[in-house]
Design a protein around this motif. Sequence first.
Motif, PDB file in Angstrom:
ATOM      1  N   GLN A 114     -10.460 -11.432   0.316  1.00 19.81           N
ATOM      2  CA  GLN A 114      -9.010 -11.387   0.195  1.00 19.81           C
ATOM      3  C   GLN A 114      -8.402 -10.279   1.062  1.00 19.81           C
ATOM      4  O   GLN A 114      -7.184 -10.054   1.013  1.00 19.81           O
ATOM      5  CB  GLN A 114      -8.609 -11.135  -1.259  1.00 19.81           C
ATOM      6  N   ALA A 115      -9.243  -9.604   1.837  1.00 26.59           N
ATOM      7  CA  ALA A 115      -8.761  -8.471   2.621  1.00 26.59           C
ATOM      8  C   ALA A 115      -7.616  -8.874   3.548  1.00 26.59           C
ATOM      9  O   ALA A 115      -6.638  -8.131   3.722  1.00 26.59           O
ATOM     10  CB  ALA A 115      -9.907  -7.862   3.430  1.00 26.59           C
ATOM     11  N   ARG A 116      -7.722 -10.078   4.113  1.00 30.70           N
ATOM     12  CA  ARG A 116      -6.688 -10.519   5.066  1.00 30.70           C
ATOM     13  C   ARG A 116      -5.371 -10.866   4.368  1.00 30.70           C
ATOM     14  O   ARG A 116      -4.343 -11.045   5.023  1.00 30.70           O
ATOM     15  CB  ARG A 116      -7.190 -11.727   5.845  1.00 30.70           C
ATOM     16  N   LEU A 117      -5.407 -10.948   3.037  1.00 28.75           N
ATOM     17  CA  LEU A 117      -4.200 -11.297   2.287  1.00 28.75           C
ATOM     18  C   LEU A 117      -3.373 -10.072   1.892  1.00 28.75           C
ATOM     19  O   LEU A 117      -2.255 -10.209   1.402  1.00 28.75           O
ATOM     20  CB  LEU A 117      -4.565 -12.080   1.017  1.00 28.75           C
ATOM     21  N   ILE A 118      -3.934  -8.875   2.080  1.00 25.92           N
ATOM     22  CA  ILE A 118      -3.238  -7.656   1.670  1.00 25.92           C
ATOM     23  C   ILE A 118      -1.920  -7.532   2.431  1.00 25.92           C
ATOM     24  O   ILE A 118      -1.873  -7.682   3.654  1.00 25.92           O
ATOM     25  CB  ILE A 118      -4.126  -6.416   1.912  1.00 25.92           C
ATOM     26  N   LYS A 119      -0.861  -7.267   1.696  1.00 26.78           N
ATOM     27  CA  LYS A 119       0.484  -7.231   2.281  1.00 26.78           C
ATOM     28  C   LYS A 119       1.026  -5.804   2.333  1.00 26.78           C
ATOM     29  O   LYS A 119       0.787  -5.002   1.430  1.00 26.78           O
ATOM     30  CB  LYS A 119       1.431  -8.107   1.466  1.00 26.78           C
ATOM     31  N   ALA A 120       1.748  -5.517   3.401  1.00 27.13           N
ATOM     32  CA  ALA A 120       2.415  -4.222   3.518  1.00 27.13           C
ATOM     33  C   ALA A 120       3.516  -4.130   2.469  1.00 27.13           C
ATOM     34  O   ALA A 120       4.039  -5.133   2.001  1.00 27.13           O
ATOM     35  CB  ALA A 120       3.004  -4.067   4.920  1.00 27.13           C
TER      36      ALA A 120
ATOM     37  N   VAL B  25      -6.166   0.603   4.517  1.00 26.52           N
ATOM     38  CA  VAL B  25      -5.581   0.424   3.185  1.00 26.52           C
ATOM     39  C   VAL B  25      -6.401   1.182   2.155  1.00 26.52           C
ATOM     40  O   VAL B  25      -5.857   1.875   1.280  1.00 26.52           O
ATOM     41  CB  VAL B  25      -5.498  -1.073   2.822  1.00 26.52           C
ATOM     42  N   ALA B  26      -7.724   1.054   2.248  1.00 23.64           N
ATOM     43  CA  ALA B  26      -8.608   1.757   1.314  1.00 23.64           C
ATOM     44  C   ALA B  26      -8.394   3.266   1.410  1.00 23.64           C
ATOM     45  O   ALA B  26      -8.348   3.964   0.393  1.00 23.64           O
ATOM     46  CB  ALA B  26     -10.063   1.396   1.593  1.00 23.64           C
TER      47      ALA B  26
ATOM     48  N   ILE C 131       1.919   0.949   2.009  1.00 23.80           N
ATOM     49  CA  ILE C 131       1.078   0.292   3.012  1.00 23.80           C
ATOM     50  C   ILE C 131       1.970  -0.120   4.170  1.00 23.80           C
ATOM     51  O   ILE C 131       2.862  -0.962   4.017  1.00 23.80           O
ATOM     52  CB  ILE C 131       0.366  -0.953   2.433  1.00 23.80           C
ATOM     53  N   GLU C 132       1.774   0.493   5.306  1.00 22.08           N
ATOM     54  CA  GLU C 132       2.593   0.194   6.465  1.00 22.08           C
ATOM     55  C   GLU C 132       2.172  -1.131   7.107  1.00 22.08           C
ATOM     56  O   GLU C 132       0.991  -1.513   7.048  1.00 22.08           O
ATOM     57  CB  GLU C 132       2.473   1.312   7.502  1.00 22.08           C
ATOM     58  N   PRO C 133       3.110  -1.844   7.715  1.00 18.39           N
ATOM     59  CA  PRO C 133       2.768  -3.089   8.408  1.00 18.39           C
ATOM     60  C   PRO C 133       1.688  -2.857   9.461  1.00 18.39           C
ATOM     61  O   PRO C 133       1.726  -1.875  10.194  1.00 18.39           O
ATOM     62  CB  PRO C 133       4.098  -3.507   9.053  1.00 18.39           C
TER      63      PRO C 133
END
Length: 323
Positions: A67-73, A42-43, A33-35
């Motif tokens: 929690q979508a905004r919590l997904i980390k690169a 992401v999906a 997952i790129e920044p």
Amino acid sequence: MTALLALAALVAAGWWWLDRPLPLRASPLDLSIEPGTLPRGVAQAVKDAGVDVNPDLLFLWFRLSQQARLIKAGSYELETGVTPRRLLSKLARGEESLRALTLVEGWNWRQVRAALNREEMLKHDTANLADEDVMKLLGRPGVHPEGRFFPDTYTYSKGSSDVKVLQRAMRAMDNRLAEAWAQRRPDSVAKSADEALILASIVEKETGRAADRTLISSVFNNRLKIGMPLQTDPTVIYGLGASFNGNLRKIDLQTDTPWNTYTRPGLPPTPISMPGKASLLAAVQPAAGKNLYFVAKGDGASQFSENLDEHNRAVNKYQRGQR
């Protein structure tokens, strides 16, 4: 009533899907997952990585979960059995797939660089740089790299730069050296932390048994106090560099290099290896005693002597098999 039942069935089916293992084309799968990637991206990245899932459905789950905004690169590893719920938890917690690189006590800088280059999951930003350019990149221009990195195991995520690994190892050595120097005893001959590092690197290479470290340090401390050459083979071998073939000859001992402690007095100009914590402490906390010599006994331990006659007898006994 019928509509309510249909809605309830749809919700139940959705919850069932969240805990159902996702089909993977292989296991494990690498997911990157790129920044700056948005939840929908992401999906799609999950789909592209080899997960047989509808990316629109997965994106909907990301949104509804809040929690979508919590997904980390980062770099992640997906294994058989991962569910949509577990996948999102993994991404939101940043549970990256970590690799490990071990830098071994006693390795020299050439071996460190080779180990970094062997790590396929690292980004090799230093691979084509000269040693001095690597040190500039690390913020230490003009500093020789030998011995400046602490031997330990360092974890990293796939795609991380080898510069980051070196930065961590360098900071670790800075800290360990400072801790050792703070515990320096008055009988240590090292006049600076850098001298202690050089001496520790020699102790590291000469030690075959852990219990002998402070005794070996004592020998070198005693020699330096009276101006006696260190005459330690590992420094000669280091000075020979890549040309050393494993057989140290008399001519090598007589060939002058900046690291030949048979031909030059005092400490060599740089460390010759990466010392561990025990060798750093031994360098500044030598054992008490007047020993000036030691010889390997053949079992990892060393025999120590205060004078040349004792030493020659020990050499005859342990090296030549004479009684």
